[in-house]
Motif scaffolding. Structure first.
Motif, PDB file in Angstrom:
ATOM      1  N   HIS A   4       0.809  -1.218   0.000  1.00  6.32           N
ATOM      2  CA  HIS A   4       0.000   0.000   0.000  1.00  6.32           C
ATOM      3  C   HIS A   4       0.847   1.276   0.000  1.00  6.32           C
ATOM      4  O   HIS A   4       0.451   2.280   0.584  1.00  6.32           O
ATOM      5  CB  HIS A   4      -0.986   0.027   1.171  1.00  6.32           C
ATOM      6  CG  HIS A   4      -1.886  -1.164   1.220  1.00  6.32           C
ATOM      7  ND1 HIS A   4      -2.790  -1.454   0.228  1.00  6.32           N
ATOM      8  CD2 HIS A   4      -2.013  -2.147   2.140  1.00  6.32           C
ATOM      9  CE1 HIS A   4      -3.432  -2.562   0.531  1.00  6.32           C
ATOM     10  NE2 HIS A   4      -2.979  -3.013   1.682  1.00  6.32           N
ATOM     11  N   ILE A   5       2.009   1.222  -0.612  1.00  5.63           N
ATOM     12  CA  ILE A   5       2.864   2.403  -0.723  1.00  5.63           C
ATOM     13  C   ILE A   5       2.616   3.017  -2.096  1.00  5.63           C
ATOM     14  O   ILE A   5       2.736   2.344  -3.115  1.00  5.63           O
ATOM     15  CB  ILE A   5       4.361   2.045  -0.567  1.00  5.63           C
ATOM     16  CG1 ILE A   5       4.622   1.366   0.770  1.00  5.63           C
ATOM     17  CG2 ILE A   5       5.234   3.270  -0.764  1.00  5.63           C
ATOM     18  CD1 ILE A   5       4.387   2.225   1.978  1.00  5.63           C
ATOM     19  N   ASP A   6       2.294   4.292  -2.126  1.00  9.85           N
ATOM     20  CA  ASP A   6       2.028   4.988  -3.390  1.00  9.85           C
ATOM     21  C   ASP A   6       3.326   5.609  -3.900  1.00  9.85           C
ATOM     22  O   ASP A   6       3.586   6.792  -3.719  1.00  9.85           O
ATOM     23  CB  ASP A   6       0.958   6.063  -3.166  1.00  9.85           C
ATOM     24  CG  ASP A   6       0.431   6.638  -4.464  1.00  9.85           C
ATOM     25  OD1 ASP A   6       1.037   6.380  -5.533  1.00  9.85           O
ATOM     26  OD2 ASP A   6      -0.583   7.348  -4.413  1.00  9.85           O
ATOM     27  N   VAL A   7       4.144   4.780  -4.524  1.00  9.99           N
ATOM     28  CA  VAL A   7       5.458   5.206  -5.003  1.00  9.99           C
ATOM     29  C   VAL A   7       5.317   6.370  -5.985  1.00  9.99           C
ATOM     30  O   VAL A   7       6.110   7.309  -5.967  1.00  9.99           O
ATOM     31  CB  VAL A   7       6.211   4.025  -5.655  1.00  9.99           C
ATOM     32  CG1 VAL A   7       7.546   4.474  -6.217  1.00  9.99           C
ATOM     33  CG2 VAL A   7       6.416   2.908  -4.644  1.00  9.99           C
ATOM     34  N   GLY A   8       4.300   6.333  -6.827  1.00  9.43           N
ATOM     35  CA  GLY A   8       4.089   7.406  -7.803  1.00  9.43           C
ATOM     36  C   GLY A   8       3.853   8.747  -7.136  1.00  9.43           C
ATOM     37  O   GLY A   8       4.416   9.764  -7.551  1.00  9.43           O
TER      38      GLY A   8
END
Length: 163
Positions: free
Chosen positions: A134-138
């Motif tokens: 659930h990491i929003d790298v973008g």
């Protein structure tokens, strides 16, 4: 719908969601993580840029980062919440200021003066913003890039060294 909902931003023109997404969190752990990391990064931004310029630059870079992330994910079911975009925008602001200051370094040292802050920022991004569930790298990347640009613009020129 969550605040970073791309349908709401584009189809219903609810652009304020690019700001309000920064204040919503999935759970207490998410909030605590963002609060602790934000405390360190935001304090560095404010002490470097000054209170008014620092908070304004942070807000502008964060909203731009969220807007870019929503734009890049148009046509998907993308949704985003949390202050991590602002945290990485803060890291970008600090790097952008350092890059701006590097313009005053003698030409033969300029590449190193540019490389060190950008490499440091990218390392922080890679270590803390590019992995896990659930990491929003973008959003982290667009926050960093927006912060880099805003930081270069918002940085005051270094004082001249005249005695």
């Amino acid at each position: 719908a969550k605040t970073g909902d791309r349908d709401a931003v584009f189809d219903r023109h609810e652009w304020w969601r690019t700001l309000t997404a920064l204040f919503l969190h999935a759970d207490a752990g998410h909030l605590l993580s963002n609060a602790l990391n934000g405390l360190m990064v935001f304090a560095a931004v404010v002490s470097t840029f000054g209170r008014k310029r620092g908070w304004t630059s942070l807000a502008v870079a964060s909203v731009l980062g969220n807007a870019a992330s929503v734009t890049l994910n148009y046509g998907t079911d993308y949704q985003s919440i949390g202050a991590s975009t602002a945290i990485f925008a803060g890291v970008g602001l600090l790097c952008g200021r350092a890059v701006r200051q590097a313009l005053r370094v003698p030409r033969r040292y300029r590449l190193r003066a540019f490389f060190v802050p950008v490499a440091t920022g990218l390392t922080v991004l890679g270590l803390y913003g590019a992995g896990g569930v659930h990491i929003d790298v973008g959003a982290h990347l667009t926050g960093f890039i927006a912060g880099l640009g805003v930081g270069m613009i918002a940085a005051r020129p270094a004082p001249s060294r005249q005695a």
